[in-house]
Design a protein around this motif. Structure first.
Motif, mmCIF file in Angstrom:
data_model
loop_
_atom_site.group_PDB
_atom_site.id
_atom_site.type_symbol
_atom_site.label_atom_id
_atom_site.label_comp_id
_atom_site.label_asym_id
_atom_site.label_seq_id
_atom_site.Cartn_x
_atom_site.Cartn_y
_atom_site.Cartn_z
ATOM 1 N N GLY A 57 17.347 77.441 7.505
ATOM 2 C CA GLY A 57 16.625 76.215 7.831
ATOM 3 C C GLY A 57 16.982 75.712 9.213
ATOM 4 N N ASN A 58 16.453 74.545 9.531
ATOM 5 C CA ASN A 58 16.721 73.917 10.823
ATOM 6 C C ASN A 58 16.350 72.434 10.724
ATOM 7 N N PRO A 59 16.829 71.623 11.653
ATOM 8 C CA PRO A 59 16.561 70.180 11.583
ATOM 9 C C PRO A 59 15.078 69.820 11.666
ATOM 10 N N GLY A 60 14.246 70.680 12.212
ATOM 11 C CA GLY A 60 12.819 70.413 12.281
ATOM 12 C C GLY A 60 12.166 70.334 10.914
ATOM 13 N N MET A 61 12.884 70.779 9.879
ATOM 14 C CA MET A 61 12.342 70.747 8.523
ATOM 15 C C MET A 61 12.561 69.392 7.859
ATOM 16 N N ALA A 62 13.264 68.499 8.511
ATOM 17 C CA ALA A 62 13.526 67.163 7.961
ATOM 18 C C ALA A 62 12.325 66.279 8.245
ATOM 19 N N THR A 63 11.234 66.576 7.571
ATOM 20 C CA THR A 63 9.987 65.868 7.800
ATOM 21 C C THR A 63 9.275 65.638 6.475
ATOM 22 N N ALA A 103 10.024 77.926 13.484
ATOM 23 C CA ALA A 103 10.656 77.450 14.719
ATOM 24 C C ALA A 103 10.715 78.563 15.764
ATOM 25 N N SER A 104 10.952 79.801 15.329
ATOM 26 C CA SER A 104 11.012 80.898 16.305
ATOM 27 C C SER A 104 9.633 81.214 16.874
ATOM 28 N N GLU A 105 8.588 80.974 16.096
ATOM 29 C CA GLU A 105 7.225 81.231 16.560
ATOM 30 C C GLU A 105 6.698 80.112 17.457
ATOM 31 N N ARG A 106 6.996 78.884 17.097
ATOM 32 C CA ARG A 106 6.387 77.738 17.769
ATOM 33 C C ARG A 106 7.346 76.940 18.622
ATOM 34 N N PHE A 108 11.304 74.957 18.398
ATOM 35 C CA PHE A 108 11.908 74.014 17.468
ATOM 36 C C PHE A 108 11.135 72.705 17.382
ATOM 37 N N PHE A 109 10.836 72.066 18.485
ATOM 38 C CA PHE A 109 10.208 70.748 18.443
ATOM 39 C C PHE A 109 8.753 70.815 18.008
ATOM 40 N N ASP A 110 8.060 71.892 18.323
ATOM 41 C CA ASP A 110 6.679 72.048 17.885
ATOM 42 C C ASP A 110 6.607 72.303 16.387
ATOM 43 N N ALA A 111 7.683 72.823 15.818
ATOM 44 C CA ALA A 111 7.687 73.164 14.397
ATOM 45 C C ALA A 111 7.860 71.935 13.502
ATOM 46 N N ALA A 112 8.331 70.834 14.038
ATOM 47 C CA ALA A 112 8.587 69.654 13.218
ATOM 48 C C ALA A 112 7.295 69.097 12.625
ATOM 49 N N ALA A 113 7.420 68.512 11.460
ATOM 50 C CA ALA A 113 6.335 67.794 10.781
ATOM 51 C C ALA A 113 5.170 68.682 10.392
ATOM 52 N N LEU A 114 5.438 69.925 10.055
ATOM 53 C CA LEU A 114 4.364 70.824 9.669
ATOM 54 C C LEU A 114 4.657 71.507 8.326
ATOM 55 N N PRO A 115 4.677 70.747 7.226
ATOM 56 C CA PRO A 115 4.983 71.375 5.943
ATOM 57 C C PRO A 115 3.987 72.461 5.555
ATOM 58 N N GLY A 116 2.723 72.297 5.922
ATOM 59 C CA GLY A 116 1.743 73.346 5.632
ATOM 60 C C GLY A 116 2.068 74.642 6.352
ATOM 61 N N ALA A 117 2.580 74.519 7.560
ATOM 62 C CA ALA A 117 2.969 75.712 8.311
ATOM 63 C C ALA A 117 4.181 76.382 7.661
ATOM 64 N N ILE A 118 5.096 75.593 7.120
ATOM 65 C CA ILE A 118 6.228 76.164 6.391
ATOM 66 C C ILE A 118 5.704 76.930 5.181
ATOM 67 N N ALA A 119 4.800 76.319 4.450
ATOM 68 C CA ALA A 119 4.235 76.966 3.256
ATOM 69 C C ALA A 119 3.546 78.278 3.620
ATOM 70 N N ARG A 120 2.831 78.295 4.732
ATOM 71 C CA ARG A 120 2.149 79.535 5.136
ATOM 72 C C ARG A 120 3.148 80.627 5.509
ATOM 73 N N ARG A 121 4.340 80.262 5.984
ATOM 74 C CA ARG A 121 5.359 81.270 6.293
ATOM 75 C C ARG A 121 5.955 81.830 5.008
#
Length: 126
Positions: A57-63, A103-106, A108-121
């Motif tokens: 995980g990473n801190p960008g997931m705290a959303t 986060a590696s694709e987008r 770290f900061f662009d990855a924040a607040a995207l739960p749908g993107a997490i689900a797609r991964r």
């Protein structure tokens, strides 16, 4: 989430964060349920006191919504008959890896607040 666990245990967030392992174990023992405490190094605790520590995980997931994705993965595994501790541990690991991948694709900061993107991964074909 630490604030949710604090509410369930009737204490402050500082108490939870001060000894996250003890808090997760306490809630699991009091409820008789497998307990997940999200955060840096998410924890999965069993009522018998056993505990796993997840390093993904990473801190960008705290959303908002990221925990809902995690809960859905746990629920899906439980529905397939996976034992609760295994379901929670596997889901926390997969969820964290999905967040890292995002986060590696987008970045770290662009990855924040995207739960749908997490689900797609977690399920790229969905």
């Amino acid at each position: 989430h630490p604030s949710e666990m604090a509410r369930m245990l009737g204490c402050g967030i500082d108490e939870i964060q001060g000894d996250r392992m003890a808090a997760a174990r306490k809630l699991a023992a009091e409820t008789g349920a497998v307990t997940v405490l999200k955060g840096s190094r998410s924890l999965v605790a069993m009522p018998d006191g056993s505990l796993t520590v997840n390093a993904t995980g990473n801190p960008g997931m705290a959303t908002a919504g990221a925990g809902d994705v995690l809960a859905g993965v746990i629920g899906g595994l439980l529905a397939r008959g996976v034992p609760a501790m295994d379901a929670a541990t596997a889901a926390v690991l997969a969820h964290g890896w999905a967040g890292r991948r995002l986060a590696s694709e987008r970045g770290f900061f662009d990855a924040a607040a995207l739960p749908g993107a997490i689900a797609r991964r977690l399920h790229p074909g969905a």
